[in-house]
Enzyme design. Structure first.
Site, PDB file in Angstrom:
ATOM      1  N   SER A 122       0.783  -1.470  -0.362  1.00 20.15           N
ATOM      2  CA  SER A 122       0.144   0.059   0.206  1.00 20.15           C
ATOM      3  C   SER A 122       0.496   1.644  -0.136  1.00 20.15           C
ATOM      4  CB  SER A 122      -1.299   0.396   0.892  1.00 20.15           C
ATOM      5  OG  SER A 122      -0.026  -0.220   1.924  1.00 20.15           O
ATOM      6  N   HIS A 124      -5.292  -3.550  -2.371  1.00 18.87           N
ATOM      7  CA  HIS A 124      -5.268  -2.165  -3.051  1.00 18.87           C
ATOM      8  C   HIS A 124      -5.463  -3.509  -5.053  1.00 18.87           C
ATOM      9  CE1 HIS A 124      -4.701   0.993  -1.130  1.00 18.87           C
ATOM     10  NE2 HIS A 124      -4.096   0.268  -0.063  1.00 18.87           N
ATOM     11  N   LYS A 129     -11.951   0.276  -1.117  1.00 20.52           N
ATOM     12  CA  LYS A 129     -11.123   1.360  -1.719  1.00 20.52           C
ATOM     13  C   LYS A 129     -11.761   1.528  -3.861  1.00 20.52           C
ATOM     14  CE  LYS A 129      -7.220   0.415   0.898  1.00 20.52           C
ATOM     15  NZ  LYS A 129      -7.923  -0.383   2.003  1.00 20.52           N
TER      16      LYS A 129
END
Length: 391
Positions: free
Chosen positions: A180, A208, A239
């Protein structure tokens, strides 16, 4: 109130060192540009990779679900908080991830805690990359299993850890799919081969990578064509998916076990209907609008090239996460402040989130940006970087 003087002392020290940062309220929706303190700024700090937080289909799904089912569920999943939509979404997500089953929790953080604290005992060992996410580190702290830390993406170090732990009942290797803070991708094919060679389990945190890598955003496992060879995938719905929550994708046995043993699952109220419906709609958008991911990567390549041309150190990023590495903690925050002055919202990241001496401004482009906006951002980076003698 008397008693917290030691905390106040530490906070004062942070302020003196220039590392104390207040929360910054955003006064608009989460788009390519946001409003902060009445000023419109280019957003380069959000994890909203595909712009799904404001996608019309997700907003409509959320509104309809709240209208039909209410604002909340009123219970944990194991008592009276499992609505049919929760099971339906988990079945859809399992099909999307090419796994037998999935289980959705309140966040990616609690998903990692549930897996690591529940599946391992003192007879087992967990083997973790040294730069894994804080939720993995905290999950490891909750388990009674032994632990080994291997050097970041270092296959030799990982193999040594596997060789030295063959007497344990089970060995679980854990890695981020995408790291990340640096944006680099784990060498997952080689890690999987080592785990198969030494009969170890493997767990990948795809926070991610979900919605970013793989076909239609299925993640690093699909990106490397490793479907069926990774025991546990953990990811986030907060996300690229654009809403809230975390998931565990694995076998039906793992799902059933975590329903009975996973404390974050057992003792947390289930997701509100609006959240579940919006997450479900997001999976449909990933399948039906692949152009969003294509735009994300086009913007990523353009912005990375621009930062490199200006002379910034962007590390080893392979993804839309692009760190601008400064080194000094105070100067990284100064760069962030200068960028804000010039119309760009890009947060500084310093110790303990990253190691001392590796402070940076972390940028993330999204599918919502365009080249005109990115050129404006690059101009701001050039001006701020020169003023601070970074470039």
């Amino acid at each position: 109130m008397k008693g917290f003087e030691y905390i106040e002392e530490e906070l004062n020290q942070m302020k003196a060192e220039g590392t104390f940062r207040p929360l910054i309220p955003i006064e608009s929706d989460q788009g390519a540009k946001v409003t902060i303190e009445g000023k419109e700024l280019i957003q380069l700090s959000s994890n909203n990779y595909l712009g799904l937080t404001t996608h019309p289909r997700l907003k409509l799904a959320a509104v309809r679900a709240a209208d039909e089912y209410g604002a909340g569920t009123g219970s944990v999943r194991t008592i009276a908080g499992t609505f049919s939509m929760h099971n339906d979404f988990e079945e859809k997500l399992a099909e999307f991830k090419h796994t037998e089953a999935t289980l959705v929790l309140q966040s990616g953080f609690t998903a990692n805690q549930a897996v690591l604290a529940s599946l391992l005992t003192k007879e087992d060992v967990v083997i973790s990359d040294e730069l894994n996410h804080a939720s993995i580190i905290d999950g490891i702290r909750l388990t009674k299993a032994a632990r080994k830390i291997y050097k970041h993406v270092d296959l030799k170090s990982l193999e040594e850890a596997l060789q030295s732990t063959q007497d344990y009942r089970k060995r679980l290797v854990v890695t981020d799919g995408v790291f990340s803070m640096d944006g680099n991708i784990a060498p997952l094919p080689e890690i999987v081969e080592l785990c198969e060679k030494y009969d170890a389990l493997i767990m990948v945190d795809d926070a991610h990578a979900s919605g970013v890598l793989g076909r239609n955003g299925r993640g690093t496992v699909d990106h490397f064509d490793l479907n069926g060879r990774v025991h546990i995938q953990v990811g986030t719905l907060s996300k690229a998916v654009g809403v809230l929550g975390g998931y565990i994708a694995s076998t039906q046995a793992v799902r059933d076990y975590l329903i009975h043993k996973g404390r974050p699952f057992l003792f947390s109220t289930s997701h509100p209907p609006a959240v579940t419906a919006a997450c479900s709609e997001a999976v449909d958008v990933l399948l039906e609008e692949p152009e969003l991911i294509e735009q994300l990567w086009e913007n990523t390549r353009y912005f990375k090239a621009g930062l490199t041309k200006l002379g910034f150190d962007t590390g080893h990023s392979d993804t839309p996460i692009t760190p601008v590495i400064v080194g000094d903690e105070a100067k990284a925050h100064q760069l962030s402040d200068k960028l804000k002055e010039y119309g760009v919202f890009a947060q500084g990241i310093a110790f303990p989130t990253v190691a001392k001496g590796l402070a940076r401004v972390r940028t993330i482009v999204t599918a919502q940006h365009n080249q005109t906006i990115l050129d404006e951002a690059l101009t701001a980076f050039e001006k701020a970087g020169k003023e601070l003698n970074i470039i």
